[in-house]
Design a protein around this motif. Structure first.
Motif, PDB file in Angstrom:
ATOM      1  N   MET A   8       0.861  -1.165   0.000  1.00 14.46           N
ATOM      2  CA  MET A   8       0.000   0.000   0.000  1.00 14.46           C
ATOM      3  C   MET A   8       0.903   1.221   0.000  1.00 14.46           C
ATOM      4  SD  MET A   8      -3.445   1.106   0.842  1.00 14.46           S
ATOM      5  CE  MET A   8      -4.070  -0.402   1.472  1.00 14.46           C
ATOM      6  N   GLN A   9       0.648   2.103  -0.902  1.00 14.96           N
ATOM      7  CA  GLN A   9       1.351   3.379  -0.915  1.00 14.96           C
ATOM      8  C   GLN A   9       0.538   4.377  -0.088  1.00 14.96           C
ATOM      9  OE1 GLN A   9       2.017   4.816  -4.861  1.00 14.96           O
ATOM     10  NE2 GLN A   9       3.178   3.026  -5.480  1.00 14.96           N
ATOM     11  N   ILE A  10       1.235   5.129   0.757  1.00 15.11           N
ATOM     12  CA  ILE A  10       0.594   6.151   1.578  1.00 15.11           C
ATOM     13  C   ILE A  10       1.312   7.462   1.320  1.00 15.11           C
ATOM     14  CG2 ILE A  10       0.025   6.901   3.908  1.00 15.11           C
ATOM     15  CD1 ILE A  10       0.193   3.933   4.737  1.00 15.11           C
ATOM     16  N   LYS A  11       0.542   8.486   0.953  1.00 15.24           N
ATOM     17  CA  LYS A  11       1.098   9.813   0.717  1.00 15.24           C
ATOM     18  C   LYS A  11       0.393  10.802   1.616  1.00 15.24           C
ATOM     19  CE  LYS A  11       1.974   8.787  -4.134  1.00 15.24           C
ATOM     20  NZ  LYS A  11       1.615   9.073  -5.507  1.00 15.24           N
ATOM     21  N   VAL A  12       1.168  11.672   2.260  1.00 20.21           N
ATOM     22  CA  VAL A  12       0.604  12.702   3.126  1.00 20.21           C
ATOM     23  C   VAL A  12       1.046  14.061   2.589  1.00 20.21           C
ATOM     24  CG1 VAL A  12       0.492  13.618   5.461  1.00 20.21           C
ATOM     25  CG2 VAL A  12       0.742  11.149   5.116  1.00 20.21           C
ATOM     26  N   ASP A  13       0.066  14.910   2.298  1.00 16.28           N
ATOM     27  CA  ASP A  13       0.340  16.258   1.821  1.00 16.28           C
ATOM     28  C   ASP A  13      -0.486  17.227   2.660  1.00 16.28           C
ATOM     29  OD1 ASP A  13       1.038  18.535   0.418  1.00 16.28           O
ATOM     30  OD2 ASP A  13      -0.208  18.062  -1.320  1.00 16.28           O
ATOM     31  N   LYS A  14       0.145  17.779   3.686  1.00 16.87           N
ATOM     32  CA  LYS A  14      -0.517  18.674   4.647  1.00 16.87           C
ATOM     33  C   LYS A  14      -1.675  17.942   5.313  1.00 16.87           C
ATOM     34  CE  LYS A  14       1.119  22.760   2.351  1.00 16.87           C
ATOM     35  NZ  LYS A  14       0.846  23.948   1.627  1.00 16.87           N
ATOM     36  N   ASN A  15      -2.921  18.307   5.021  1.00  8.27           N
ATOM     37  CA  ASN A  15      -4.057  17.659   5.667  1.00  8.27           C
ATOM     38  C   ASN A  15      -4.770  16.655   4.765  1.00  8.27           C
ATOM     39  OD1 ASN A  15      -5.150  19.537   3.972  1.00  8.27           O
ATOM     40  ND2 ASN A  15      -6.769  20.180   5.376  1.00  8.27           N
ATOM     41  N   VAL A  16      -4.105  16.207   3.706  1.00 11.67           N
ATOM     42  CA  VAL A  16      -4.678  15.208   2.799  1.00 11.67           C
ATOM     43  C   VAL A  16      -3.824  13.942   2.850  1.00 11.67           C
ATOM     44  CG1 VAL A  16      -5.234  14.658   0.398  1.00 11.67           C
ATOM     45  CG2 VAL A  16      -5.638  16.962   1.270  1.00 11.67           C
ATOM     46  N   VAL A  17      -4.472  12.805   3.065  1.00 10.20           N
ATOM     47  CA  VAL A  17      -3.800  11.508   3.064  1.00 10.20           C
ATOM     48  C   VAL A  17      -4.354  10.694   1.902  1.00 10.20           C
ATOM     49  CG1 VAL A  17      -3.399   9.381   4.357  1.00 10.20           C
ATOM     50  CG2 VAL A  17      -3.560  11.563   5.569  1.00 10.20           C
ATOM     51  N   GLU A  18      -3.458  10.153   1.094  1.00 10.98           N
ATOM     52  CA  GLU A  18      -3.858   9.301  -0.031  1.00 10.98           C
ATOM     53  C   GLU A  18      -3.352   7.888   0.212  1.00 10.98           C
ATOM     54  OE1 GLU A  18      -2.143  11.092  -3.503  1.00 10.98           O
ATOM     55  OE2 GLU A  18      -3.740  12.578  -3.650  1.00 10.98           O
ATOM     56  N   LEU A  19      -4.233   6.908   0.053  1.00 13.00           N
ATOM     57  CA  LEU A  19      -3.881   5.503   0.181  1.00 13.00           C
ATOM     58  C   LEU A  19      -4.094   4.848  -1.185  1.00 13.00           C
ATOM     59  CD1 LEU A  19      -5.836   4.809   3.485  1.00 13.00           C
ATOM     60  CD2 LEU A  19      -3.423   5.333   3.255  1.00 13.00           C
ATOM     61  N   VAL A  20      -3.078   4.184  -1.697  1.00 13.23           N
ATOM     62  CA  VAL A  20      -3.162   3.547  -3.008  1.00 13.23           C
ATOM     63  C   VAL A  20      -2.848   2.061  -2.835  1.00 13.23           C
ATOM     64  CG1 VAL A  20      -2.298   3.512  -5.370  1.00 13.23           C
ATOM     65  CG2 VAL A  20      -2.382   5.679  -4.117  1.00 13.23           C
ATOM     66  N   PRO A  21      -3.872   1.199  -2.960  1.00 15.58           N
ATOM     67  CA  PRO A  21      -3.624  -0.235  -2.814  1.00 15.58           C
ATOM     68  C   PRO A  21      -2.782  -0.759  -3.972  1.00 15.58           C
ATOM     69  CG  PRO A  21      -5.898   0.158  -3.466  1.00 15.58           C
ATOM     70  CD  PRO A  21      -5.263   1.497  -3.245  1.00 15.58           C
ATOM     71  N   GLU A  22      -1.961  -1.775  -3.658  1.00 13.14           N
ATOM     72  CA  GLU A  22      -1.071  -2.335  -4.664  1.00 13.14           C
ATOM     73  C   GLU A  22      -1.433  -3.757  -5.059  1.00 13.14           C
ATOM     74  OE1 GLU A  22       2.609  -1.517  -2.546  1.00 13.14           O
ATOM     75  OE2 GLU A  22       2.974   0.143  -3.937  1.00 13.14           O
ATOM     76  N   ASN A  23      -2.498  -4.296  -4.475  1.00 14.37           N
ATOM     77  CA  ASN A  23      -2.967  -5.624  -4.875  1.00 14.37           C
ATOM     78  C   ASN A  23      -4.445  -5.770  -4.497  1.00 14.37           C
ATOM     79  OD1 ASN A  23      -3.108  -6.601  -2.104  1.00 14.37           O
ATOM     80  ND2 ASN A  23      -0.878  -6.713  -2.177  1.00 14.37           N
ATOM     81  N   THR A  24      -5.034  -6.880  -4.866  1.00 16.29           N
ATOM     82  CA  THR A  24      -6.471  -7.099  -4.657  1.00 16.29           C
ATOM     83  C   THR A  24      -6.828  -7.118  -3.175  1.00 16.29           C
ATOM     84  OG1 THR A  24      -6.532  -8.381  -6.683  1.00 16.29           O
ATOM     85  CG2 THR A  24      -8.404  -8.617  -5.227  1.00 16.29           C
ATOM     86  N   GLN A  25      -6.013  -7.750  -2.356  1.00 14.56           N
ATOM     87  CA  GLN A  25      -6.287  -7.813  -0.921  1.00 14.56           C
ATOM     88  C   GLN A  25      -6.277  -6.417  -0.312  1.00 14.56           C
ATOM     89  OE1 GLN A  25      -3.626 -10.206   1.411  1.00 14.56           O
ATOM     90  NE2 GLN A  25      -4.620  -9.674   3.328  1.00 14.56           N
ATOM     91  N   GLU A  26      -5.314  -5.606  -0.684  1.00 15.47           N
ATOM     92  CA  GLU A  26      -5.255  -4.234  -0.162  1.00 15.47           C
ATOM     93  C   GLU A  26      -6.446  -3.414  -0.638  1.00 15.47           C
ATOM     94  OE1 GLU A  26      -1.402  -2.696  -1.169  1.00 15.47           O
ATOM     95  OE2 GLU A  26      -0.431  -3.774   0.467  1.00 15.47           O
ATOM     96  N   THR A  27      -6.895  -3.646  -1.860  1.00 18.73           N
ATOM     97  CA  THR A  27      -8.086  -2.948  -2.367  1.00 18.73           C
ATOM     98  C   THR A  27      -9.300  -3.299  -1.518  1.00 18.73           C
ATOM     99  OG1 THR A  27      -7.207  -2.906  -4.615  1.00 18.73           O
ATOM    100  CG2 THR A  27      -9.596  -2.645  -4.374  1.00 18.73           C
ATOM    101  N   THR A  28      -9.451  -4.574  -1.186  1.00 19.15           N
ATOM    102  CA  THR A  28     -10.565  -5.022  -0.346  1.00 19.15           C
ATOM    103  C   THR A  28     -10.479  -4.398   1.043  1.00 19.15           C
ATOM    104  OG1 THR A  28     -10.685  -7.113  -1.544  1.00 19.15           O
ATOM    105  CG2 THR A  28     -11.680  -7.058   0.643  1.00 19.15           C
ATOM    106  N   GLU A  29      -9.286  -4.388   1.620  1.00 19.60           N
ATOM    107  CA  GLU A  29      -9.103  -3.818   2.951  1.00 19.60           C
ATOM    108  C   GLU A  29      -9.320  -2.302   2.949  1.00 19.60           C
ATOM    109  OE1 GLU A  29      -8.790  -5.550   5.813  1.00 19.60           O
ATOM    110  OE2 GLU A  29      -9.065  -7.285   4.520  1.00 19.60           O
ATOM    111  N   LEU A  30      -8.885  -1.626   1.896  1.00 15.61           N
ATOM    112  CA  LEU A  30      -9.100  -0.184   1.799  1.00 15.61           C
ATOM    113  C   LEU A  30     -10.587   0.129   1.683  1.00 15.61           C
ATOM    114  CD1 LEU A  30      -8.034   2.674   1.710  1.00 15.61           C
ATOM    115  CD2 LEU A  30      -7.600   2.369  -0.740  1.00 15.61           C
ATOM    116  N   GLU A  31     -11.326  -0.702   0.973  1.00 17.99           N
ATOM    117  CA  GLU A  31     -12.774  -0.509   0.866  1.00 17.99           C
ATOM    118  C   GLU A  31     -13.424  -0.644   2.248  1.00 17.99           C
ATOM    119  OE1 GLU A  31     -16.556  -1.979  -1.820  1.00 17.99           O
ATOM    120  OE2 GLU A  31     -14.785  -3.244  -1.729  1.00 17.99           O
TER     121      GLU A  31
END
Length: 61
Positions: free
Chosen positions: A1-24
């Motif tokens: 999972m890629q995690i990016k933090v830009d001030k008060n915005v956090v972006e989570l980018v799943p890198e596989n199907t399991q991470e996509t399910t968990e992010l949902e």
């Protein structure tokens, strides 16, 4: 999972199907927190050298 933090915005980018399910699942939990005026708070500490686990609890305001 890629995690990016830009001030008060956090972006989570799943890198596989399991991470996509968990992010949902996380997305749905977060939407419910906002909907029911609850907050997500950290439990303990996050120190990767000791344990690569970050834990949170859902609390009422």
């Amino acid at each position: 999972m890629q995690i990016k933090v830009d001030k008060n915005v956090v972006e989570l980018v799943p890198e596989n199907t399991q991470e996509t399910t968990e992010l949902e699942k996380l997305w749905n939990v977060m939407v419910d927190c906002v909907k029911f005026n609850k907050k997500l708070v950290p439990i303990g500490e996050y120190v990767p050298q000791k344990s690569n686990l970050a834990r949170f609890a859902i609390e009422d305001k």
